[in-house]
Design a protein around this motif. Structure first.
Motif, PDB file in Angstrom:
ATOM      1  N   SER A 252      55.673 -61.255  81.041  1.00 33.43           N
ATOM      2  CA  SER A 252      55.748 -62.708  80.950  1.00 33.43           C
ATOM      3  C   SER A 252      56.809 -63.248  81.898  1.00 33.43           C
ATOM      4  O   SER A 252      57.787 -62.571  82.198  1.00 33.43           O
ATOM      5  N   SER A 253      56.624 -64.457  82.372  1.00 28.96           N
ATOM      6  CA  SER A 253      57.578 -65.080  83.294  1.00 28.96           C
ATOM      7  C   SER A 253      58.647 -65.834  82.519  1.00 28.96           C
ATOM      8  O   SER A 253      58.327 -66.698  81.700  1.00 28.96           O
ATOM      9  N   ASN A 254      59.924 -65.477  82.740  1.00 31.79           N
ATOM     10  CA  ASN A 254      61.000 -66.228  82.072  1.00 31.79           C
ATOM     11  C   ASN A 254      62.117 -66.633  83.030  1.00 31.79           C
ATOM     12  O   ASN A 254      63.142 -67.125  82.603  1.00 31.79           O
ATOM     13  N   TYR A 255      61.931 -66.387  84.334  1.00 25.17           N
ATOM     14  CA  TYR A 255      62.806 -66.928  85.385  1.00 25.17           C
ATOM     15  C   TYR A 255      64.299 -66.670  85.138  1.00 25.17           C
ATOM     16  O   TYR A 255      65.046 -67.581  84.758  1.00 25.17           O
ATOM     17  N   PRO A 256      64.760 -65.438  85.353  1.00 24.83           N
ATOM     18  CA  PRO A 256      66.180 -65.123  85.108  1.00 24.83           C
ATOM     19  C   PRO A 256      67.134 -65.601  86.204  1.00 24.83           C
ATOM     20  O   PRO A 256      68.300 -65.243  86.200  1.00 24.83           O
ATOM     21  N   ASP A 257      66.619 -66.380  87.166  1.00 21.92           N
ATOM     22  CA  ASP A 257      67.450 -66.954  88.234  1.00 21.92           C
ATOM     23  C   ASP A 257      68.023 -65.871  89.156  1.00 21.92           C
ATOM     24  O   ASP A 257      69.196 -65.902  89.509  1.00 21.92           O
ATOM     25  N   ILE A 258      67.167 -64.913  89.514  1.00 20.60           N
ATOM     26  CA  ILE A 258      67.530 -63.836  90.442  1.00 20.60           C
ATOM     27  C   ILE A 258      66.599 -63.893  91.652  1.00 20.60           C
ATOM     28  O   ILE A 258      65.393 -64.102  91.505  1.00 20.60           O
ATOM     29  N   TYR A 259      67.167 -63.715  92.840  1.00 19.54           N
ATOM     30  CA  TYR A 259      66.397 -63.786  94.080  1.00 19.54           C
ATOM     31  C   TYR A 259      66.590 -62.501  94.874  1.00 19.54           C
ATOM     32  O   TYR A 259      67.552 -61.753  94.662  1.00 19.54           O
ATOM     33  N   GLY A 260      65.666 -62.224  95.771  1.00 20.83           N
ATOM     34  CA  GLY A 260      65.770 -61.007  96.555  1.00 20.83           C
ATOM     35  C   GLY A 260      64.954 -61.069  97.838  1.00 20.83           C
ATOM     36  O   GLY A 260      64.354 -62.097  98.181  1.00 20.83           O
ATOM     37  N   THR A 261      64.929 -59.926  98.519  1.00 16.99           N
ATOM     38  CA  THR A 261      64.264 -59.825  99.820  1.00 16.99           C
ATOM     39  C   THR A 261      63.419 -58.561  99.852  1.00 16.99           C
ATOM     40  O   THR A 261      63.787 -57.534  99.260  1.00 16.99           O
ATOM     41  N   VAL A 262      62.290 -58.630 100.547  1.00 15.74           N
ATOM     42  CA  VAL A 262      61.466 -57.441 100.779  1.00 15.74           C
ATOM     43  C   VAL A 262      62.155 -56.598 101.849  1.00 15.74           C
ATOM     44  O   VAL A 262      62.465 -57.095 102.936  1.00 15.74           O
ATOM     45  N   THR A 263      62.428 -55.340 101.548  1.00 17.75           N
ATOM     46  CA  THR A 263      63.197 -54.487 102.465  1.00 17.75           C
ATOM     47  C   THR A 263      62.368 -53.367 103.077  1.00 17.75           C
ATOM     48  O   THR A 263      62.832 -52.692 103.986  1.00 17.75           O
ATOM     49  N   PHE A 264      61.162 -53.157 102.581  1.00 18.78           N
ATOM     50  CA  PHE A 264      60.353 -52.055 103.094  1.00 18.78           C
ATOM     51  C   PHE A 264      59.747 -52.429 104.440  1.00 18.78           C
ATOM     52  O   PHE A 264      59.184 -53.509 104.607  1.00 18.78           O
ATOM     53  N   SER A 265      59.856 -51.521 105.423  1.00 15.81           N
ATOM     54  CA  SER A 265      59.449 -51.831 106.806  1.00 15.81           C
ATOM     55  C   SER A 265      58.171 -51.086 107.193  1.00 15.81           C
ATOM     56  O   SER A 265      58.037 -49.902 106.876  1.00 15.81           O
ATOM     57  N   PRO A 266      57.269 -51.776 107.884  1.00 15.38           N
ATOM     58  CA  PRO A 266      57.306 -53.182 108.332  1.00 15.38           C
ATOM     59  C   PRO A 266      56.735 -54.157 107.307  1.00 15.38           C
ATOM     60  O   PRO A 266      56.922 -55.352 107.432  1.00 15.38           O
ATOM     61  N   THR A 267      55.987 -53.612 106.304  1.00 18.27           N
ATOM     62  CA  THR A 267      55.434 -54.470 105.252  1.00 18.27           C
ATOM     63  C   THR A 267      55.525 -53.736 103.915  1.00 18.27           C
ATOM     64  O   THR A 267      55.757 -52.531 103.865  1.00 18.27           O
ATOM     65  N   ALA A 268      55.348 -54.485 102.836  1.00 16.42           N
ATOM     66  CA  ALA A 268      55.376 -53.881 101.492  1.00 16.42           C
ATOM     67  C   ALA A 268      54.169 -54.362 100.703  1.00 16.42           C
ATOM     68  O   ALA A 268      53.703 -55.495 100.863  1.00 16.42           O
ATOM     69  N   GLY A 269      53.664 -53.484  99.849  1.00 12.75           N
ATOM     70  CA  GLY A 269      52.512 -53.836  99.026  1.00 12.75           C
ATOM     71  C   GLY A 269      52.837 -54.943  98.038  1.00 12.75           C
ATOM     72  O   GLY A 269      53.886 -54.930  97.386  1.00 12.75           O
ATOM     73  N   PHE A 270      51.940 -55.917  97.951  1.00 12.89           N
ATOM     74  CA  PHE A 270      52.106 -57.055  97.043  1.00 12.89           C
ATOM     75  C   PHE A 270      50.827 -57.177  96.219  1.00 12.89           C
ATOM     76  O   PHE A 270      49.775 -57.539  96.732  1.00 12.89           O
ATOM     77  N   LYS A 271      50.916 -56.843  94.944  1.00 16.19           N
ATOM     78  CA  LYS A 271      49.743 -56.766  94.079  1.00 16.19           C
ATOM     79  C   LYS A 271      49.527 -58.102  93.370  1.00 16.19           C
ATOM     80  O   LYS A 271      50.202 -58.407  92.390  1.00 16.19           O
ATOM     81  N   GLN A 272      48.551 -58.848  93.841  1.00 12.64           N
ATOM     82  CA  GLN A 272      48.270 -60.158  93.255  1.00 12.64           C
ATOM     83  C   GLN A 272      47.221 -60.120  92.157  1.00 12.64           C
ATOM     84  O   GLN A 272      47.236 -60.938  91.249  1.00 12.64           O
ATOM     85  N   TYR A 273      46.290 -59.146  92.241  1.00 10.06           N
ATOM     86  CA  TYR A 273      45.133 -59.165  91.357  1.00 10.06           C
ATOM     87  C   TYR A 273      44.971 -57.902  90.512  1.00 10.06           C
ATOM     88  O   TYR A 273      44.458 -57.950  89.410  1.00 10.06           O
ATOM     89  N   SER A 274      45.415 -56.784  91.014  1.00 12.78           N
ATOM     90  CA  SER A 274      45.277 -55.529  90.278  1.00 12.78           C
ATOM     91  C   SER A 274      46.240 -54.512  90.861  1.00 12.78           C
ATOM     92  O   SER A 274      46.807 -54.708  91.935  1.00 12.78           O
ATOM     93  N   TRP A 275      46.409 -53.397  90.139  1.00 16.57           N
ATOM     94  CA  TRP A 275      47.332 -52.369  90.616  1.00 16.57           C
ATOM     95  C   TRP A 275      46.848 -51.718  91.909  1.00 16.57           C
ATOM     96  O   TRP A 275      47.634 -51.126  92.632  1.00 16.57           O
ATOM     97  N   SER A 276      45.556 -51.848  92.211  1.00 13.56           N
ATOM     98  CA  SER A 276      45.039 -51.251  93.444  1.00 13.56           C
ATOM     99  C   SER A 276      44.959 -52.247  94.602  1.00 13.56           C
ATOM    100  O   SER A 276      44.406 -51.943  95.651  1.00 13.56           O
ATOM    101  N   ASP A 277      45.541 -53.398  94.419  1.00 20.49           N
ATOM    102  CA  ASP A 277      45.541 -54.438  95.453  1.00 20.49           C
ATOM    103  C   ASP A 277      46.318 -53.937  96.683  1.00 20.49           C
ATOM    104  O   ASP A 277      47.441 -53.452  96.567  1.00 20.49           O
TER     105      ASP A 277
END
Length: 343
Positions: A252-277
Motif C-alpha cells: 500500500s502507498s503511505n508516502y514516507p517522504d523519502i526520495y532516491g535515484t536510480v543507480t543501476f547503469s545504464p538502465t534499471a528494470g521498472f515493473k509497472q504491470y507485473s513481476w515479469s515486466d
C-alpha cells in the motif's frame, strides 16, 4: 396511620433501590463514542443492570451501543463494558436498557486494552464483522492457497473466537501478506474463500485462518509477521485486475517522504504491470518512495514501490508508479533484509 407508615417505608426502599442502581450505572460515565457491537457469548451473556451480581441474561446476537470506552472491573476483577441494548435478539424487553457486560462476551473483545482499561477501536456499524475483518488491510497480492488442516480448519469470520470450520482442501485467495496475531498470539492469514470444498456456503466469504493450517505455512515469516512468496493465483482468480491494481497494491502507498535515484547503469528494470515486466528506466532517474515496506518479486528478490519524478529521458515515465529492485537504487544501503523494509 400504620398504612401510611408502611407506604413511606416502601417508598424509601424504592428510592434507595433506584439510587443504588443509578450509582452502579455511574461507575463509568456515559460518553457515547459511537461504537456498536454484538453479544457473542453463546447462548446468553450476563447483563448487569443493577449490581455486579445481577444474573440477568441477554441472548447471543443481541446488538448494543457502547456507552464509554472506559472499562470497569467487577467484584471478581474482570473487565466490563458499559452498554445500551439496541436489540436483545429476543422478546425486546431489554431494548434500551443500560448495564454492564464482560467485554470478552462481546464483539469488542479484540479491542480491549487490558493495560489502560479502555476499549480501543471498535466498529461504528451495528455489524460486528467490519472492524474485525479490517485488522489487516486487503491488498490482493495475487497469491492463492489451500486449507491443509485435517479434517477441518477454523475460519474466523466475526471474531477471534469464532468456531466456524472450513473443510480441508478448500481453496482461497490471500488478501494481504500481513499476518495478524489472534487473542492467543497465534498468527493468522486474511483470506477469501474461493471453493470451500463442501456445500459452497462459504464461497466468497472473508475471514482469518491460522497460517499453519494452510499451504502457506512454509511461507510464514514469524519475525516480520508476513507471508513471503506463495503460489500465484491462476489467471482471473484475483479480486482485482492482474494487470494493474492488484499488482501495484501488493504494497500500500503511505508516502514516507523519502526520495532516491536510480543507480543501476545504464538502465534499471521498472515493473509497472507485473513481476515479469521488462520496462527500463534510465540511470539518474529520480523517484519518491511510496512505502518503507518492500515486496519480493517472483524470484524472491526485494523490490521497492516507487513513483518516478523525473525519468532522465523523454519524460514518458514521469508520474508512473511501479516496483524496482532496491539494489538498483540509492536506497540499497538502507534495505533491511530481516524486516523487509527500508530503514
Amino acid at each position: 396511620m400504620k398504612k401510611f407508615t408502611i407506604l413511606l417505608f416502601l417508598l424509601a426502599i424504592g428510592i434507595a433501590g433506584v439510587n443504588a442502581q443509578t450509582t452502579f450505572l455511574n461507575k463509568a460515565s456515559s460518553t457515547y463514542p459511537g461504537v456498536k457491537g454484538k453479544v457473542t457469548y453463546s447462548p446468553t451473556a450476563g447483563f448487569k443492570q443493577y449490581s455486579w451480581d445481577d444474573v440477568t441474561r441477554v441472548n447471543s446476537g443481541a446488538t448494543f451501543e457502547l456507552m464509554t470506552r472506559e472499562m470497569v472491573k467487577d467484584n471478581s476483577g474482570l473487565y466490563c463494558v458499559k452498554i445500551k441494548i439496541i436489540d436483545d435478539n429476543g422478546t425486546g424487553k431489554f431494548n434500551g436498557k443500560v448495564g454492564f457486560m464482560f467485554g470478552a462476551s462481546t464483539s469488542l473483545s479484540d479491542d480491549m486494552d487490558y493495560t489502560t482499561g479502555r476499549i480501543k477501536g471498535g466498529s461504528s456499524s451495528s455489524s460486528s464483522s467490519g472492524g474485525f475483518l479490517d485488522k489487516a488491510k486487503s491488498t490482493y497480492p495475487g497469491v492463492c492457497g489451500t486449507i491443509t488442516f485435517s479434517p477441518t480448519a477454523g475460519f474466523k469470520q466475526y471474531s477471534w473466537d469464532d468456531v466456524t470450520r472450513v473443510n480441508e482442501g478448500a481453496t482461497f485467495e490471500l488478501l494481504t501478506r500481513t499476518l495478524v496475531a489472534d487473542a492467543s498470539g497465534l498468527l493468522c492469514v486474511k483470506i477469501k474463500i474461493k471453493d470451500d470444498n463442501g456445500t459452497g456456503k462459504f464461497n466468497g466469504k472473508i475471514g482469518y485462518v491460522f497460517g499453519a493450517s494452510t499451504s502457506l505455512s512454509d511461507n510464514m515469516d514469524y519475525t516480520a509477521e508476513r507471508i513471503d512468496g506463495g503460489s500465484a493465483c491462476s489467471s482471473g482468480s484475483s479480486s482485482k485486475s492482474s494487470s494493474g491494481g492488484s499488482f501495484k497494491d501488493q504494497v500500500s502507498s503511505n508516502y514516507p517522504d523519502i526520495y532516491g535515484t536510480v543507480t543501476f547503469s545504464p538502465t534499471a528494470g521498472f515493473k509497472q504491470y507485473s513481476w515479469s515486466d521488462v520496462t527500463r528506466v534510465n540511470e539518474g532517474a529520480t523517484f519518491e518512495l511510496l512505502n518503507r515496506e518492500m515486496a519480493k518479486d517472483a524470484s524472491g528478490l526485494y523490490c521497492v514501490k516507487i513513483k518516478i519524478l523525473e525519468d532522465n529521458g523523454d519524460g514518458s515515465f514521469n508520474g508512473k508508479v511501479g516496483y524496482m529492485f532496491g539494489a538498483s537504487t540509492s536506497l540499497s544501503d538502507r534495505m533491511n533484509y530481516t524486516t523487509g523494509e527500508i530503514d
